[in-house]
Design a protein around this motif. Structure first.
Motif, PDB file in Angstrom:
ATOM      1  N   LEU A  20      79.799 -68.991  62.647  1.00  0.00           N
ATOM      2  CA  LEU A  20      80.174 -70.389  62.468  1.00  0.00           C
ATOM      3  C   LEU A  20      80.063 -70.786  61.002  1.00  0.00           C
ATOM      4  O   LEU A  20      79.120 -70.386  60.309  1.00  0.00           O
ATOM      5  N   GLY A  21      81.058 -71.552  60.546  1.00  0.00           N
ATOM      6  CA  GLY A  21      80.997 -72.098  59.190  1.00  0.00           C
ATOM      7  C   GLY A  21      81.495 -71.179  58.100  1.00  0.00           C
ATOM      8  O   GLY A  21      81.618 -71.591  56.951  1.00  0.00           O
ATOM      9  N   GLY A  22      81.825 -69.933  58.413  1.00  0.00           N
ATOM     10  CA  GLY A  22      82.315 -69.004  57.382  1.00  0.00           C
ATOM     11  C   GLY A  22      83.811 -69.201  57.123  1.00  0.00           C
ATOM     12  O   GLY A  22      84.495 -69.965  57.801  1.00  0.00           O
ATOM     13  N   THR A  23      84.336 -68.489  56.131  1.00  0.00           N
ATOM     14  CA  THR A  23      85.762 -68.614  55.782  1.00  0.00           C
ATOM     15  C   THR A  23      86.599 -67.491  56.404  1.00  0.00           C
ATOM     16  O   THR A  23      87.824 -67.518  56.326  1.00  0.00           O
ATOM     17  N   HIS A  24      85.930 -66.505  57.002  1.00  0.00           N
ATOM     18  CA  HIS A  24      86.640 -65.323  57.506  1.00  0.00           C
ATOM     19  C   HIS A  24      87.719 -65.705  58.522  1.00  0.00           C
ATOM     20  O   HIS A  24      88.860 -65.234  58.450  1.00  0.00           O
ATOM     21  N   TRP A  25      87.376 -66.568  59.482  1.00  0.00           N
ATOM     22  CA  TRP A  25      88.323 -66.913  60.545  1.00  0.00           C
ATOM     23  C   TRP A  25      89.572 -67.605  59.990  1.00  0.00           C
ATOM     24  O   TRP A  25      90.694 -67.291  60.375  1.00  0.00           O
ATOM     25  N   GLN A  26      89.387 -68.532  59.048  1.00  0.00           N
ATOM     26  CA  GLN A  26      90.537 -69.238  58.474  1.00  0.00           C
ATOM     27  C   GLN A  26      91.445 -68.266  57.713  1.00  0.00           C
ATOM     28  O   GLN A  26      92.670 -68.378  57.757  1.00  0.00           O
ATOM     29  N   THR A  27      90.831 -67.289  57.026  1.00  0.00           N
ATOM     30  CA  THR A  27      91.610 -66.279  56.288  1.00  0.00           C
ATOM     31  C   THR A  27      92.449 -65.446  57.246  1.00  0.00           C
ATOM     32  O   THR A  27      93.637 -65.186  57.018  1.00  0.00           O
ATOM     33  N   VAL A  28      91.823 -65.008  58.341  1.00  0.00           N
ATOM     34  CA  VAL A  28      92.510 -64.193  59.346  1.00  0.00           C
ATOM     35  C   VAL A  28      93.682 -64.967  59.954  1.00  0.00           C
ATOM     36  O   VAL A  28      94.786 -64.439  60.120  1.00  0.00           O
ATOM     37  N   LYS A  29      93.442 -66.250  60.298  1.00  0.00           N
ATOM     38  CA  LYS A  29      94.493 -67.087  60.889  1.00  0.00           C
ATOM     39  C   LYS A  29      95.674 -67.255  59.934  1.00  0.00           C
ATOM     40  O   LYS A  29      96.836 -67.162  60.325  1.00  0.00           O
ATOM     41  N   THR A  30      95.368 -67.482  58.667  1.00  0.00           N
ATOM     42  CA  THR A  30      96.431 -67.673  57.660  1.00  0.00           C
ATOM     43  C   THR A  30      97.276 -66.414  57.522  1.00  0.00           C
ATOM     44  O   THR A  30      98.510 -66.468  57.473  1.00  0.00           O
ATOM     45  N   ARG A  31      96.601 -65.248  57.485  1.00  0.00           N
ATOM     46  CA  ARG A  31      97.310 -63.973  57.345  1.00  0.00           C
ATOM     47  C   ARG A  31      98.230 -63.737  58.545  1.00  0.00           C
ATOM     48  O   ARG A  31      99.377 -63.337  58.404  1.00  0.00           O
ATOM     49  N   ALA A  32      97.705 -63.993  59.745  1.00  0.00           N
ATOM     50  CA  ALA A  32      98.498 -63.790  60.960  1.00  0.00           C
ATOM     51  C   ALA A  32      99.684 -64.742  61.002  1.00  0.00           C
ATOM     52  O   ALA A  32     100.797 -64.362  61.363  1.00  0.00           O
ATOM     53  N   ARG A  33      99.458 -66.001  60.588  1.00  0.00           N
ATOM     54  CA  ARG A  33     100.552 -66.984  60.625  1.00  0.00           C
ATOM     55  C   ARG A  33     101.675 -66.578  59.666  1.00  0.00           C
ATOM     56  O   ARG A  33     102.853 -66.718  59.980  1.00  0.00           O
ATOM     57  N   THR A  34     101.325 -66.050  58.508  1.00  0.00           N
ATOM     58  CA  THR A  34     102.342 -65.602  57.538  1.00  0.00           C
ATOM     59  C   THR A  34     103.189 -64.481  58.145  1.00  0.00           C
ATOM     60  O   THR A  34     104.421 -64.487  58.039  1.00  0.00           O
ATOM     61  N   ALA A  35     102.525 -63.507  58.798  1.00  0.00           N
ATOM     62  CA  ALA A  35     103.240 -62.378  59.413  1.00  0.00           C
ATOM     63  C   ALA A  35     104.136 -62.852  60.552  1.00  0.00           C
ATOM     64  O   ALA A  35     105.254 -62.370  60.732  1.00  0.00           O
ATOM     65  N   VAL A  36     103.657 -63.812  61.333  1.00  0.00           N
ATOM     66  CA  VAL A  36     104.417 -64.339  62.464  1.00  0.00           C
ATOM     67  C   VAL A  36     105.677 -65.044  61.976  1.00  0.00           C
ATOM     68  O   VAL A  36     106.764 -64.865  62.534  1.00  0.00           O
TER      69      VAL A  36
END
Length: 708
Positions: A102-118
């Motif tokens: 909780l509270g880290g930046t890892h999840w937001q980074t992963v979501k952004t990367r996946a959204r770009t690929a999608v």
């Protein structure tokens, strides 16, 4: 003499009569069939472990919460109205995911990367779709009298979904650009009939059809089905497979090239360069994922020239189907044929007495049985063992290494009822249809894959007789945890239409590579399948210019007890499903459907459940009014985020004498005069007053009218 013509509805109108859905096949909206210990994805916080549902009382208000465990000691209690943010984690290769912190930046980074690929993938798919739409194709004429004869001769009633799929295919064929439609449906739900009608429409217009299937036995089965259905009609059908001699194949291909054959059925052999159609109009591909890379490339080129219809018995999850709308034309057949029963499935250790009783029961009702022994080297010994267990049974053996003619003879003999038991390998997996075979015994079910087992089990239960599947393994000690998981999944999902759940469970075990391409599998693993599908849907809408800005969810803070009591819904999975469906209702109509279904399944909702439903109705009305939050403190209601002009504010004050609107704060405050009415009724009536004021002022400015 009366000069009266009687014309049935189908002769005048495109579209089958919409009959009542047959019971048993459930349309699955989502795959949130979650148990404690399963991995889930929270939209804002990432991957967690689901620890169960807890009913907690805070400040005198009782609510249900999902308890999610993140990395370390981090825990989150997710309230009812945010359950829509949680989906079951389904990765790309069945690997165990790592929990987020909780509270880290890892999840937001992963979501952004996946959204770009999608977005990139959606752009490529849309470009392909647009180029296909731009290519001129052959527009078929409307149905003729012969088509009506074919349809009237269909020995069954079309199911609602099947009739819809047939109509969609016909509309595609009559359009002036090439068709590329995927017909998705469970085992035995009538996809072949859809293909058969399309091929006939092509033939009626003077066009030829190629039907590609993955196995020789399936080619034979399709050929017999097409021949039988076209028996009294002027359509000629041919078949090329290893069951035919080289001379026969040359003759059939020459007839097809000369235009003397209307439909040609076969395996990937049909994609060879010596297959030269006279006037090709339609290609039907059964189980396209089972063809090789080279064959798929040939098919991709064909899709820009002629109409192409793909059939798939691995059902597509609805979440993905919705995501692909606008990129691919998809018809989903989810309704089981009338009179069809679920297959009664027994899973356990192999015992001779069990096998003997199973075969004797089937013989006693004059049916047939499959005995699956998946080793060619020892299949004859297995057949001898079966003969010793059931001396009265006529036993035949079939496997893929037999000579073509011998295999064809065995299969036709079994189909004709000249044998009682077929001892076979997994060669029966694809599409073979023998309605009288309603017992299946799989000797080493632990060695077969989930999708494979599901397909094999689908060989029985194709009539109105009860079917029995015995999935056996040598002993508990030899059973691996993966095999146990596969068999448990099959035993859990015996209901009609369970292929959708099986498809997701299989996706979990095998991965999403087959469905979306290997390059996307990593992103599916990173964010989970459902969130990936949601991102894909948003990307498609955005690229098509249809993306409406999503309003943030309305925050409710009302001192009302709202939960699902255990004496109303006992099972945790059903309780979560009820919460999720209420929270995901986007219109009052959808919410009414949920209320009706709860009443039908579990009885009249008790007060805490009624409160849940009413809270969602308030949330929908507040969203339609443009509000961001609705709060009750004591006897005062506050609605924030409202944009009211002077006239609308005056109307609200007239309907609510103790209301005050603060324009700068965009906030409405209302004092509750009478306390004899229910709090939720008062809040809802106040919101109705706000909506009425806005609509009276300017109906066109009201964004929620179509939803309410």
């Amino acid at each position: 003499d009366l000069k009266l013509a009687v014309v049935n509805e189908r002769a005048l109108l495109r579209g089958a009569p919409r009959a009542r859905r047959a019971p048993g096949g459930a349309r699955l909206q989502t795959f949130f069939d979650v148990r404690p210990g399963d991995y889930v994805v929270h939209e804002d916080h990432g991957i967690a472990r689901f620890a169960g549902i807890e009913t907690r009382t805070v400040a005198g208000v009782t609510r249900d919460y999902l308890l999610l465990e993140f990395r370390g000691e981090d825990r989150v209690f997710v309230p009812h109205d945010q359950i829509g943010k949680v989906s079951r984690y389904i990765g790309a290769s069945g690997a165990t995911p790592s929990l987020d912190k909780l509270g880290g930046t890892h999840w937001q980074t992963v979501k952004t990367r996946a959204r770009t690929a999608v977005v990139e993938m959606a752009g490529e798919l849309l470009q392909l779709y647009a180029s296909r739409q731009a290519v001129p194709g052959f527009g078929y004429p409307p149905d003729g009298e012969l088509t009506r004869q074919l349809e009237d001769a269909f020995p069954f009633d079309e199911t609602e979904d099947q009739a819809e799929a047939i109509d969609e295919v016909k509309n595609d064929m009559e359009a002036p650009h090439p068709m590329d439609r995927l017909i998705c449906g469970d085992v035995g739900y009538g996809k072949t009939e859809v293909a058969l009608r399309a091929a006939f429409k092509a033939a009626e217009a003077g066009k030829q059809t190629l039907v590609l299937v993955p196995t020789t036995i399936l080619a034979e089965q399709h050929w017999m089905t097409f021949e039988e259905r076209y028996a009294d009609l002027p359509v000629r059908v041919g078949m090329v497979s290893r069951f035919r001699t080289a001379a026969e194949q040359r003759r059939i291909l020459a007839e097809f090239s000369a235009g003397k054959l209307d439909v040609l059925i076969g395996t990937h052999r049909l994609l060879s360069t010596d297959v030269q159609p006279h006037d090709l109009g339609l290609v039907v591909v059964d189980e396209e994922q089972r063809f090789g890379v080279r064959q798929k490339e040939v098919l991709r080129n064909l899709k820009l020239q002629v109409d192409v219809m793909s059939l798939s018995a691995t059902p597509i999850p609805r979440t993905l189907q919705m995501s692909l709308t606008g990129i691919r034309d998809i018809s989903v057949i989810e309704t089981p044929p009338r009179g069809r029963h679920e297959i009664r499935t027994y899973i356990g250790e192999y015992r001779d007495d069990l096998v003997r009783i199973a075969m004797e029961k089937e013989l006693a009702r004059e049916g047939q049985a499959f005995y699956l022994h998946n080793r060619v080297e020892t299949i004859d010994q297995a057949a001898e063992h079966v003969r010793s267990l059931a001396p009265a049974a006529r036993v035949l053996v079939a496997h893929g290494q037999m000579h073509e003619r011998a295999l064809e003879k065995v299969m036709l003999s079994f189909l004709a009822g000249d044998a009682d038991v077929l001892v076979t390998t997994s060669i029966i997996e694809s599409g073979i249809d023998i309605p009288t075979a309603n017992t299946l015994i799989v000797e080493r079910a632990d060695l077969l894959g989930l999708a494979q087992l599901y397909q094999i089990r689908g060989r029985i239960g194709r009539s109105d007789a009860h079917a029995y599947a015995y999935l056996l393994y040598p002993s508990e000690e030899l059973l691996t945890s993966e095999a146990a998981a596969r068999l448990t999944t099959l035993s859990d999902h015996t209901d009609l239409g369970a292929g959708f759940k099986i498809a997701m469970a299989d996706l979990e075990i095998r991965g999403a590579g087959n469905l979306l391409g290997d390059e996307q599998s990593g992103h599916v693993a990173a964010v989970g399948f459902e969130m990936y599908a949601q991102m894909l849907e948003e990307a498609v809408q955005e690229l098509q210019g249809e993306q409406a800005p999503l309003a943030p969810p309305v925050r409710l803070d009302l001192p009302i007890t709202a939960y699902v009591p255990p004496d109303y819904i006992a099972y945790e999975a059903s309780k979560i499903d009820a919460h999720r469906r209420i929270a995901r209702a986007r219109t009052l109509g959808e919410l009414g459907d949920v209320r009706a279904e709860l009443g039908d399944r579990f009885g009249a909702p008790p007060e805490p459940v009624e409160n849940l439903l009413n809270l969602q109705a308030i949330r929908l009305k507040a969203a339609a009014a443009g509000a961001s939050a609705v709060t009750v403190r004591g006897q005062r209601l506050q609605v924030d985020g409202l944009d009211l002009d002077d006239e609308s504010a005056e109307r609200v004050r007239t309907s609510q004498p103790r209301a005050a609107y603060f324009k700068q704060k965009r906030s409405l405050s209302v004092h509750r005069e009478r306390t004899d009415s229910h709090l939720l009724t008062w809040v809802e009536a106040t919101l109705d007053g706000i909506l009425d004021a806005r609509v009276s002022r300017d109906p066109s400015s009201y964004p929620g009218s179509e939803h309410l």
